[in-house]
Write an enzyme that holds these catalytic residues in place. Structure first.
Site, PDB file in Angstrom:
ATOM      1  N   GLU A   1      -5.238   1.335   2.823  1.00 27.54           N
ATOM      2  CA  GLU A   1      -4.943   0.298   3.805  1.00 27.54           C
ATOM      3  C   GLU A   1      -5.023   0.826   5.225  1.00 27.54           C
ATOM      4  O   GLU A   1      -5.474   0.119   6.142  1.00 27.54           O
ATOM      5  CB  GLU A   1      -3.551  -0.296   3.545  1.00 27.54           C
ATOM      6  CG  GLU A   1      -3.240  -1.553   4.371  1.00 27.54           C
ATOM      7  CD  GLU A   1      -2.728  -1.281   5.776  1.00 27.54           C
ATOM      8  OE1 GLU A   1      -2.727  -2.200   6.597  1.00 27.54           O
ATOM      9  OE2 GLU A   1      -2.325  -0.117   6.056  1.00 27.54           O
ATOM     10  N   GLU A   2      -4.599   2.062   5.456  1.00 21.07           N
ATOM     11  CA  GLU A   2      -4.568   2.586   6.813  1.00 21.07           C
ATOM     12  C   GLU A   2      -5.961   2.768   7.413  1.00 21.07           C
ATOM     13  O   GLU A   2      -6.096   3.005   8.615  1.00 21.07           O
ATOM     14  CB  GLU A   2      -3.792   3.910   6.865  1.00 21.07           C
ATOM     15  CG  GLU A   2      -2.310   3.797   6.520  1.00 21.07           C
ATOM     16  CD  GLU A   2      -1.497   2.975   7.514  1.00 21.07           C
ATOM     17  OE1 GLU A   2      -2.073   2.542   8.529  1.00 21.07           O
ATOM     18  OE2 GLU A   2      -0.302   2.765   7.274  1.00 21.07           O
TER      19      GLU A   2
ATOM     20  N   ASP B   1       6.284   2.084   6.881  1.00 18.33           N
ATOM     21  CA  ASP B   1       4.966   1.490   6.667  1.00 18.33           C
ATOM     22  C   ASP B   1       4.183   2.420   5.742  1.00 18.33           C
ATOM     23  O   ASP B   1       3.662   3.442   6.178  1.00 18.33           O
ATOM     24  CB  ASP B   1       4.267   1.350   8.027  1.00 18.33           C
ATOM     25  CG  ASP B   1       2.841   0.860   7.952  1.00 18.33           C
ATOM     26  OD1 ASP B   1       2.409   0.412   6.887  1.00 18.33           O
ATOM     27  OD2 ASP B   1       2.151   0.946   8.988  1.00 18.33           O
TER      28      ASP B   1
ATOM     29  N   HIS C   1       0.818  -1.217   0.000  1.00 22.19           N
ATOM     30  CA  HIS C   1       0.000   0.000   0.000  1.00 22.19           C
ATOM     31  C   HIS C   1       0.848   1.261   0.000  1.00 22.19           C
ATOM     32  O   HIS C   1       1.902   1.329   0.634  1.00 22.19           O
ATOM     33  CB  HIS C   1      -1.011  -0.015   1.149  1.00 22.19           C
ATOM     34  CG  HIS C   1      -0.438   0.129   2.526  1.00 22.19           C
ATOM     35  ND1 HIS C   1      -0.242   1.354   3.130  1.00 22.19           N
ATOM     36  CD2 HIS C   1      -0.058  -0.788   3.453  1.00 22.19           C
ATOM     37  CE1 HIS C   1       0.233   1.178   4.350  1.00 22.19           C
ATOM     38  NE2 HIS C   1       0.362  -0.113   4.568  1.00 22.19           N
TER      39      HIS C   1
END
Length: 346
Positions: A222-223, A188, A71
């Site tokens: 995604e988060e 991330d 992502h």
């Protein structure tokens, strides 16, 4: 299998990705950057309506299609309300740790692309003024974004073209050290995006064909927990490349690849997990197998949404997730190596 990853390419790509803002839902800048990378490999992306980019490598066997997703979105903030004094209340995009954001330089991006700098501070902002300056909980209710512009009212802010819903990205603080350690926000998941691009580079430059048709996906949500929830119908396996985390009940280190056997939603494919373990041992990279209880991935989102897939996940292991994260470049290189090994394996 001796896999040589271009470390300089991976590091420079990762830095460029991290320094290009992409808080959840803001695709403009990273989309253009990814297209530049894809063009280097003579690959043309396709997009769904969420602006997830897909590039495909033809496999030797078209009876199965594998999706490898990393992502592009990061956690961030959004303008919630402009206060009478010109300060700005914010809401989270993803799981922010506000304790790590106090006094951080940030970038407010308007709908028409204007950028303004500012910083985040607490309403009890000074120990010389407020008794609870050290103890007040830092959260959406107690933090304010202050523009660097000369503004003193809500009208002053609105005259700059700032509206409710404008996104706020914060300083990534990328730092690479001589011993191979990387300390930065947004490892991330831009570390995994860089690992994915490095894997594509290795495959294309060495004229290596995946065993099965392979789609590389780059989602943006995604988060919020649903970046991979839509999956094209021809996908049989979804492998999410995402961070592993360090803690007292986890065995991974900052040089390992974390292979996720279960997250808080449920278990991943036992077949694929075993395959990943076998491949990690075959190519001799350090790894750990983990159960993460405050964590999930795009592949699990796809599985939970009812798609007819097998799901798995692995990636570089980081310290202080959703803060200024830390790992060694070795962990990201090994993530790229395991990606290559997986797509080449039967």
């Amino acid at each position: 299998m001796d896999i040589k990853i271009d470390e300089s390419y991976l590091l420079n790509t990762m830095r460029e990705l991290i320094e290009t803002p992409s808080p959840v839902g803001y695709t403009d800048e990273c989309e253009a950057l990814l297209e530049k990378y894809f063009s280097d490999f003579n690959l043309k992306p396709e997009y769904d309506n969420r602006r997830t980019a897909y590039v495909k490598l033809k496999g030797k066997d078209s009876s199965r299609t594998i999706c490898v997703g990393s992502h592009v979105d990061t956690i961030g903030l959004v303008v919630h309300h402009i206060e009478k004094d010109g300060s700005i209340k914010v809401k989270s995009l993803g799981g922010n740790n506000f304790s790590s954001l106090e006094h951080e330089k940030m970038y407010l991006i308007t709908l028409d692309g204007k950028k303004y700098t500012g910083y985040l501070t607490c309403v009890s902002h000074s120990v010389h003024v407020f008794e609870d300056a050290k103890t007040l909980q830092r959260d959406e209710n107690t933090m304010r974004f202050l523009l660097d512009e000369d503004v003193n009212s809500d009208e002053d802010v609105k005259k700059l073209g700032i509206r409710h819903g404008d996104v706020i990205a914060y300083e990534p603080r990328f730092d690479y050290m001589k011993n191979g350690r990387i300390r930065s926000r947004f490892i991330d998941d831009k570390g995994a995006v860089a690992a994915t691009l490095s894997a594509i580079k290795y495959l294309t430059e060495n004229n290596l064909q995946p065993e099965y048709d392979t789609v590389f996906a780059f989602p943006y949500y995604e988060e919020l927990g649903f970046g991979g929830s839509y999956v094209p119908l021809d996908i049989d396996e979804y492998i999410a490349l995402d961070i592993g985390v360090i803690g007292p009940e986890h065995s991974g280190t900052e040089k390992d690849v974390s292979i996720v056997s279960k997250d808080f939603k449920g278990p991943y494919s036992r077949r694929i997990t075993k395959k990943l373990v076998d491949l990690a041992e075959k190519i001799q990279i350090p790894y750990s197998v983990e159960v993460f209880n405050r964590y999930s991935t795009d592949s699990m989102a796809a599985f939970a949404a009812g798609n007819d897939i097998e799901a798995a996940a692995f990636g570089m292991t980081v310290y202080t997730s959703h803060g200024v994260e830390r790992t060694f470049i070795e962990s990201i290189i090994n993530t790229a190596k395991l990606t290559i090994a997986y797509v080449l394996a039967k």
